[in-house]
Design a protein around this motif. Structure first.
Motif, mmCIF file in Angstrom:
data_model
loop_
_atom_site.group_PDB
_atom_site.id
_atom_site.type_symbol
_atom_site.label_atom_id
_atom_site.label_comp_id
_atom_site.label_asym_id
_atom_site.label_seq_id
_atom_site.Cartn_x
_atom_site.Cartn_y
_atom_site.Cartn_z
ATOM 1 N N GLU A 161 0.970 -1.143 0.027
ATOM 2 C CA GLU A 161 -0.166 -0.081 -0.012
ATOM 3 C C GLU A 161 0.857 1.118 0.051
ATOM 4 O O GLU A 161 0.583 2.304 -0.469
ATOM 5 C CB GLU A 161 -0.997 0.065 1.133
ATOM 6 N N TYR A 162 1.934 1.326 0.822
ATOM 7 C CA TYR A 162 2.762 2.229 0.658
ATOM 8 C C TYR A 162 3.585 2.306 -0.620
ATOM 9 O O TYR A 162 3.496 3.703 -1.113
ATOM 10 C CB TYR A 162 4.041 2.090 1.696
ATOM 11 N N TYR A 163 3.914 1.451 -1.217
ATOM 12 C CA TYR A 163 4.717 1.671 -2.534
ATOM 13 C C TYR A 163 3.504 2.165 -3.576
ATOM 14 O O TYR A 163 3.910 2.890 -4.338
ATOM 15 C CB TYR A 163 5.133 0.139 -2.837
ATOM 16 N N SER A 164 2.403 1.641 -3.653
ATOM 17 C CA SER A 164 1.234 1.947 -4.527
ATOM 18 C C SER A 164 0.984 3.493 -4.402
ATOM 19 O O SER A 164 0.797 4.281 -5.385
ATOM 20 C CB SER A 164 0.107 1.158 -4.134
ATOM 21 N N PHE A 165 0.582 4.048 -2.962
ATOM 22 C CA PHE A 165 0.316 5.333 -2.809
ATOM 23 C C PHE A 165 1.399 6.155 -3.204
ATOM 24 O O PHE A 165 1.040 7.277 -3.841
ATOM 25 C CB PHE A 165 0.380 5.489 -1.256
ATOM 26 N N TYR A 166 2.846 5.942 -3.200
ATOM 27 C CA TYR A 166 3.823 7.004 -3.582
ATOM 28 C C TYR A 166 4.222 6.843 -5.134
ATOM 29 O O TYR A 166 4.794 7.768 -5.715
ATOM 30 C CB TYR A 166 4.860 6.950 -2.662
ATOM 31 N N THR A 167 4.079 5.810 -5.589
ATOM 32 C CA THR A 167 4.421 5.374 -7.010
ATOM 33 C C THR A 167 3.482 5.400 -7.831
ATOM 34 O O THR A 167 3.627 5.494 -9.264
ATOM 35 C CB THR A 167 5.523 4.163 -7.283
ATOM 36 N N GLY A 168 2.271 5.052 -7.540
ATOM 37 C CA GLY A 168 0.964 4.733 -8.482
ATOM 38 C C GLY A 168 1.435 3.616 -9.185
ATOM 39 O O GLY A 168 0.572 3.174 -10.198
ATOM 40 N N MET A 169 2.233 2.388 -8.936
ATOM 41 C CA MET A 169 2.439 1.134 -9.400
ATOM 42 C C MET A 169 2.112 0.151 -8.351
ATOM 43 O O MET A 169 1.981 0.319 -6.999
ATOM 44 C CB MET A 169 3.932 1.253 -9.989
ATOM 45 N N THR A 170 2.141 -1.277 -8.967
ATOM 46 C CA THR A 170 1.908 -2.138 -8.124
ATOM 47 C C THR A 170 3.271 -2.695 -7.747
ATOM 48 O O THR A 170 4.084 -3.049 -8.634
ATOM 49 C CB THR A 170 1.152 -3.313 -9.152
ATOM 50 N N TRP A 171 3.329 -3.005 -6.163
ATOM 51 C CA TRP A 171 4.462 -3.388 -5.624
ATOM 52 C C TRP A 171 4.606 -4.769 -6.370
ATOM 53 O O TRP A 171 3.736 -5.612 -6.022
ATOM 54 C CB TRP A 171 4.248 -3.392 -4.033
ATOM 55 N N GLY A 172 5.988 -5.211 -6.516
ATOM 56 C CA GLY A 172 6.184 -6.602 -6.927
ATOM 57 C C GLY A 172 6.018 -6.956 -8.128
ATOM 58 O O GLY A 172 6.145 -8.014 -8.741
ATOM 59 N N ASP A 173 5.569 -6.116 -9.171
ATOM 60 C CA ASP A 173 5.042 -6.303 -10.454
ATOM 61 C C ASP A 173 6.147 -6.395 -11.193
ATOM 62 O O ASP A 173 7.141 -5.746 -11.372
ATOM 63 C CB ASP A 173 4.103 -5.143 -11.060
ATOM 64 N N LYS A 174 6.421 -7.633 -11.979
ATOM 65 C CA LYS A 174 7.707 -7.855 -12.601
ATOM 66 C C LYS A 174 7.892 -6.811 -13.785
ATOM 67 O O LYS A 174 9.209 -6.711 -14.022
ATOM 68 C CB LYS A 174 7.702 -9.518 -13.323
ATOM 69 N N ALA A 175 6.987 -6.133 -14.247
ATOM 70 C CA ALA A 175 7.157 -5.251 -15.240
ATOM 71 C C ALA A 175 8.203 -4.087 -14.584
ATOM 72 O O ALA A 175 8.786 -3.264 -15.488
ATOM 73 C CB ALA A 175 5.966 -4.566 -15.837
ATOM 74 N N HIS A 176 8.234 -3.891 -13.495
ATOM 75 C CA HIS A 176 9.019 -2.591 -12.819
ATOM 76 C C HIS A 176 10.370 -2.873 -12.414
ATOM 77 O O HIS A 176 11.074 -2.422 -11.840
ATOM 78 C CB HIS A 176 8.297 -2.230 -11.588
ATOM 79 N N TYR A 177 10.798 -4.407 -12.647
ATOM 80 C CA TYR A 177 12.092 -4.793 -12.209
ATOM 81 C C TYR A 177 12.836 -5.403 -13.317
ATOM 82 O O TYR A 177 12.406 -5.925 -14.291
ATOM 83 C CB TYR A 177 11.914 -5.905 -11.149
ATOM 84 N N ASP A 178 14.315 -5.445 -13.218
ATOM 85 C CA ASP A 178 15.139 -6.105 -14.140
ATOM 86 C C ASP A 178 15.230 -7.618 -13.779
ATOM 87 O O ASP A 178 15.606 -8.199 -14.738
ATOM 88 C CB ASP A 178 16.549 -5.371 -14.078
#
Length: 199
Positions: A161-178
């Motif tokens: 929830e913290y991550y989503s609130f400040y980034t607008g993205m889904t925490w742990g979503d593979k699209a955001h990681y290498d």
């Protein structure tokens, strides 16, 4: 530009250990709780309070009908949480400018996106997370598997929830990681050696 590695992690997945070992293997600076200490130095807030705020989504505002006093308290908490996030972001950028480094958590992959960090996310199955939490727990702690599972899920929910609130993205979503790593059943030292060579 300095080399930056960011590590997002589920609670009990071993992300902190992996980050520390990886920093040692690559001769890079390692930042985790040091970030909290730096925020405390630049604000009048206690480290325990900052730690609690940076692990949870800011409180939702009460509807206006609840009354001004409660609305003020919630609004104040929201403003304070936002100011802590801004200070944390400033410190992360300072650290990224200073040297090659590994940074654990703190939405670092989002905050430092213009630095093009190598973004890692560590996750694990619940059995593995419970086992790792038991190994790291104080001797006197005697939680059942059910109690520990509840605690792990609560921490991960707050982080999400913290991550989503400040980034607008889904925490742990593979699209955001290498790179996403399932740490269940792997030897951390071996994983770090392979990962260091890969990086």
């Amino acid at each position: 530009m300095n080399r930056i590695i960011t590590i997002g992690r589920e609670f009990g997945s071993g992300g902190r250990e992996l980050g520390r070992r990886l920093a040692e293997a690559l001769h890079m600076e390692y930042y985790d709780n040091e970030i909290i200490t730096e925020i405390a130095k630049h604000t009048s807030l206690a480290e325990d309070y900052i730690q609690a705020v940076t692990e949870k989504r800011p409180h939702k505002l009460y509807p206006i009908r609840v009354g001004r006093s409660l609305l003020y308290v919630k609004n104040h908490a929201l403003v304070q949480s936002a100011s802590i996030f801004q200070e944390q972001s400033r410190i992360l950028r300072e650290m990224a400018e200073r040297s090659d480094c590994v940074i654990v958590g703190r939405c670092a992959e989002f905050v430092l996106k213009e630095y093009h960090p190598f973004r890692i996310f560590i996750y694990a199955g619940m059995e593995s997370k419970i086992r790792r939490c038991r190994e790291k727990a104080p001797e006197k702690e005697r939680l059942t598997d059910k109690e520990m599972t509840k605690q792990i899920l609560e921490v991960d929910k707050n982080r999400s929830e913290y991550y989503s609130f400040y980034t607008g993205m889904t925490w742990g979503d593979k699209a955001h990681y290498d790179l996403c790593i399932n740490s269940s059943g792997i030897d951390m030292k071996t994983a770090v050696n392979i990962l260091a060579e890969f990086i």
